[in-house]
Design an enzyme around this catalytic site. Sequence first.
Site, mmCIF file in Angstrom:
data_model
loop_
_atom_site.group_PDB
_atom_site.id
_atom_site.type_symbol
_atom_site.label_atom_id
_atom_site.label_comp_id
_atom_site.label_asym_id
_atom_site.label_seq_id
_atom_site.Cartn_x
_atom_site.Cartn_y
_atom_site.Cartn_z
ATOM 1 N N ILE A 29 0.849 -1.203 0.000
ATOM 2 C CA ILE A 29 0.000 0.000 0.000
ATOM 3 C C ILE A 29 0.879 1.246 0.000
ATOM 4 O O ILE A 29 1.627 1.512 0.935
ATOM 5 C CB ILE A 29 -1.003 -0.029 1.182
ATOM 6 C CG1 ILE A 29 -1.976 1.137 1.107
ATOM 7 C CG2 ILE A 29 -0.298 -0.111 2.530
ATOM 8 C CD1 ILE A 29 -3.174 1.002 2.026
ATOM 9 N N GLU A 30 0.785 1.993 -1.103
ATOM 10 C CA GLU A 30 1.611 3.184 -1.284
ATOM 11 C C GLU A 30 0.799 4.284 -1.953
ATOM 12 O O GLU A 30 -0.317 4.067 -2.414
ATOM 13 C CB GLU A 30 2.837 2.863 -2.150
ATOM 14 C CG GLU A 30 3.735 1.755 -1.618
ATOM 15 C CD GLU A 30 4.978 1.573 -2.467
ATOM 16 O OE1 GLU A 30 5.712 2.568 -2.650
ATOM 17 O OE2 GLU A 30 5.223 0.452 -2.950
ATOM 18 N N ALA A 31 1.410 5.459 -2.010
ATOM 19 C CA ALA A 31 0.879 6.593 -2.768
ATOM 20 C C ALA A 31 -0.589 6.856 -2.441
ATOM 21 O O ALA A 31 -0.964 7.015 -1.290
ATOM 22 C CB ALA A 31 1.101 6.360 -4.268
#
Length: 315
Positions: free
Chosen positions: A137-139
């Site tokens: 889970i990024e950005a």
Amino acid sequence: MKRFLVGAVAAACTAMLLPVQAQAAVNPILAAPYLYQWGNVPSATSVMQQTGIKSFTLAFILSDGGCNPKWDGTRSLTGSDKTLINNIRAAGGEAVPSIGGWSGNKLGQKCSSASALAGAYQKVIDAYGLKAIDIDIEAQEFENNTVQDRVLGALKIIKQNNAGVKVVITMPTESTGPNSWGKRLVTRAKELGAPIDTFAVMPFDFGSGGDMAAKTKSAVDGLKNHIKSTYGLSDDAAYRRSGLSSMNGKTDTNETVTPANFRDIITWANSKHLSRVSFWAVNRDKGNCGAMSDSCSGINQGTYEFTKALAGFHG
């Protein structure tokens, strides 16, 4: 006494006749470096033979533009990636699809509800009979309260319907531990009752160089401390819910994780009994090949030196 000895001998003989996988099942999330299917892609089974690694984290499952999972957003779940997973398993290993990543369309954004997102995750689990998934889970998925909660709600449903499937959440971090978004994610997992098996941080791209082994330990310690306080755990129990995913060689911000750094990290991770160690990526686990790229670490190192070190991680 004789009956005991006869029974013990019989049990030992039976164990010797069992298949190797039945005697020692692979923990899919424990030591599983990332492997991606673009650029110069190494043979996973050849890497297994040369290094002793048993599991890979395969990047990335993305949205096809809607709430439907595809590899890199374009490839069917039934194509070449399924063949790759079958080949890894035939060689005695295991694979963990990674859902998300830095770029591309994310399922967490494209699916309108937790139940719809859980349905997309379930398609991936069912396609391969998975033992674990990694949610990278990024950005936009990471820095959004609504999407964070949607992901956690979906994972709660997944664990309710697939009790034996391990769930890893991999997220960015500061050198001292998760930032406010990361802390929120852990706290909300507890509040929403989403039973995440492992929270893992990515201790690189700090942008300031320095001792990357020390910064990695500091980042994981910060994660452990937040898990400890959130869940009311001991240090030992909190470490066993923690993990990390490093980056071999030169990072995106020109830091350097050396082979010696990584071996130090592995030794430390074993001493703390972390539940996961990974790195980005097998594809670039070779040196003396020029600047850092998708297929080169950008440093002087032996081929698969980081993967060989990771094979020594036992948690």
